[in-house]
Write a protein that holds these residues in place. Structure first.
Motif, PDB file in Angstrom:
ATOM      1  N   ARG A  35       0.787  -1.227   0.000  1.00  0.00           N
ATOM      2  CA  ARG A  35       0.000   0.000   0.000  1.00  0.00           C
ATOM      3  C   ARG A  35       0.817   1.274   0.000  1.00  0.00           C
ATOM      4  NH1 ARG A  35      -2.589   0.517   5.422  1.00  0.00           N
ATOM      5  NH2 ARG A  35      -0.481   1.276   5.875  1.00  0.00           N
ATOM      6  N   GLU A  83      -6.131  11.211   2.083  1.00  0.00           N
ATOM      7  CA  GLU A  83      -5.441   9.917   2.091  1.00  0.00           C
ATOM      8  C   GLU A  83      -4.150   9.942   2.896  1.00  0.00           C
ATOM      9  OE1 GLU A  83      -8.294   9.994  -1.155  1.00  0.00           O
ATOM     10  OE2 GLU A  83      -6.678  11.371  -0.596  1.00  0.00           O
ATOM     11  N   GLN A  86      -3.768   7.721   5.914  1.00  0.00           N
ATOM     12  CA  GLN A  86      -3.663   6.262   5.822  1.00  0.00           C
ATOM     13  C   GLN A  86      -2.243   5.745   6.076  1.00  0.00           C
ATOM     14  OE1 GLN A  86      -5.538   4.653   2.267  1.00  0.00           O
ATOM     15  NE2 GLN A  86      -7.056   6.304   2.252  1.00  0.00           N
ATOM     16  N   HIS A  88      -0.264   4.900   8.530  1.00  0.00           N
ATOM     17  CA  HIS A  88      -0.459   4.712   9.964  1.00  0.00           C
ATOM     18  C   HIS A  88       0.842   4.579  10.753  1.00  0.00           C
ATOM     19  CE1 HIS A  88      -4.698   4.522   9.296  1.00  0.00           C
ATOM     20  NE2 HIS A  88      -4.598   3.488   8.488  1.00  0.00           N
ATOM     21  N   GLU A 107      -8.417  13.855   8.811  1.00  0.00           N
ATOM     22  CA  GLU A 107      -7.827  12.513   8.771  1.00  0.00           C
ATOM     23  C   GLU A 107      -6.412  12.474   9.346  1.00  0.00           C
ATOM     24  OE1 GLU A 107     -11.190  12.538   5.940  1.00  0.00           O
ATOM     25  OE2 GLU A 107      -9.547  13.915   6.400  1.00  0.00           O
TER      26      GLU A 107
END
Length: 294
Positions: A35, A83, A86, A88, A107
């Protein structure tokens, strides 16, 4: 401020290097490898710089988890894509000196490993997301020199490890939240050049590690709370160009490490005769910036 940021960046790189040598949990291997590199390419494209050499700006751990992203002065534009939340395992995110605009995405509050966040010197607008209060590992939060507006979220008071909070040069309004007094690790609080109003909260006296307190160029009113006498580490106190009133309190002369005090531009604030010589020595060469008390 420049030295504070340089020190934060140096400490950040040292901390990340030590962490990388220790390693991470093996379970993250597949998800990160599949990812993070691809997602980073998408994020760079969204900010108008798909051609950036990833190896120059990003640091991955052995499992291909993105842990550091430094894109200062890279000509980024447009909005910061949500995004970004994401990644993390991200420990450091620095996007200073670009032309990023629009809101700061909520986010970012998902980056629970984040230790340093530099979004300064951009064109971000809208509120400071209260979700940033979820970043419990955060040590440096730099949102200065943007166009942020609205109140300072009291949720930032949850950042118990934060050492530097810089919100200066924005359009923030409302009162300084009393909850900021809960950030017991704080060394630098930079709120100058905004539109903040109301009294200086006495809870700031709980910040026993505070070295720099910048509140100049706001609309703060009332007298200096006596609780500030507890700030024994304070070196630089800037209160200029507000609406403060009353006598300059004597406890300031008893702060053992105080080196600079800026109080000019407060017509209702007066300097007691007993503090005149102390004040002149503290700000040697500067004219007396306020009226003597009757």
């Amino acid at each position: 401020m420049g030295s504070v940021k340089r020190q934060a960046r140096i400490l950040l790189l040292l901390a990340i290097g030590a962490w990388l040598s220790w390693g991470t949990m093996a379970w993250s291997f597949a998800s990160c490898r599949e990812r993070d590199p691809l997602l980073l390419r998408q994020v760079l494209a969204a900010m108008g710089r798909p051609e950036v050499v990833v190896e120059e700006v990003a640091l991955f751990d052995g499992d291909q988890c993105l842990v550091q992203l430094v894109l200062d002065r890279r000509g980024l534009s447009g909005s910061l894509p949500p995004e970004i939340g994401q990644f993390h395992h991200l420990r450091a995110l620095s996007l200073s000196y670009n032309q990023l605009s629009g809101p700061i995405p909520a986010e970012l509050g998902q980056l629970r490993e984040l230790e340093q966040l530099f979004l300064d010197y951009n064109q971000f607008s809208g509120p400071v997301p209260p979700e940033l209060g979820q970043l419990r590992n955060l040590r440096g939060l730099f949102l200065d020199h943007n166009q942020l507006s609205g109140p300072i979220p009291p949720e930032l008071g949850r950042l118990s490890r934060l050492e530097n909070l810089s919100l200066q040069n924005n359009q923030l309004s409302g009162a300084i939240p009393a909850q900021l007094g809960q950030m017991r690790s704080l060394k630098g609080l930079f709120l100058d050049r905004n539109q903040l109003s109301g009294p200086i909260p006495p809870q700031l006296g709980q910040l026993h590690n505070l070295e720099n307190l910048y509140l100049s160029d706001n609309r703060l009113s009332g007298s200096l709370p006596p609780e500030l006498a507890q700030l024994k580490q304070l070196r630089d106190l800037r209160l200029a160009r507000n609406r403060l009133t009353g006598e300059l309190p004597g406890f300031l002369a008893e702060l053992p490490r105080l080196e600079r005090l800026h109080i000019e531009g407060n017509p209702g604030l007066c300097l007691p005769a007993a503090l005149s010589s102390w004040f002149a020595g503290l700000n040697e060469g500067d004219p007396t910036p306020t009226f003597p008390c009757p």
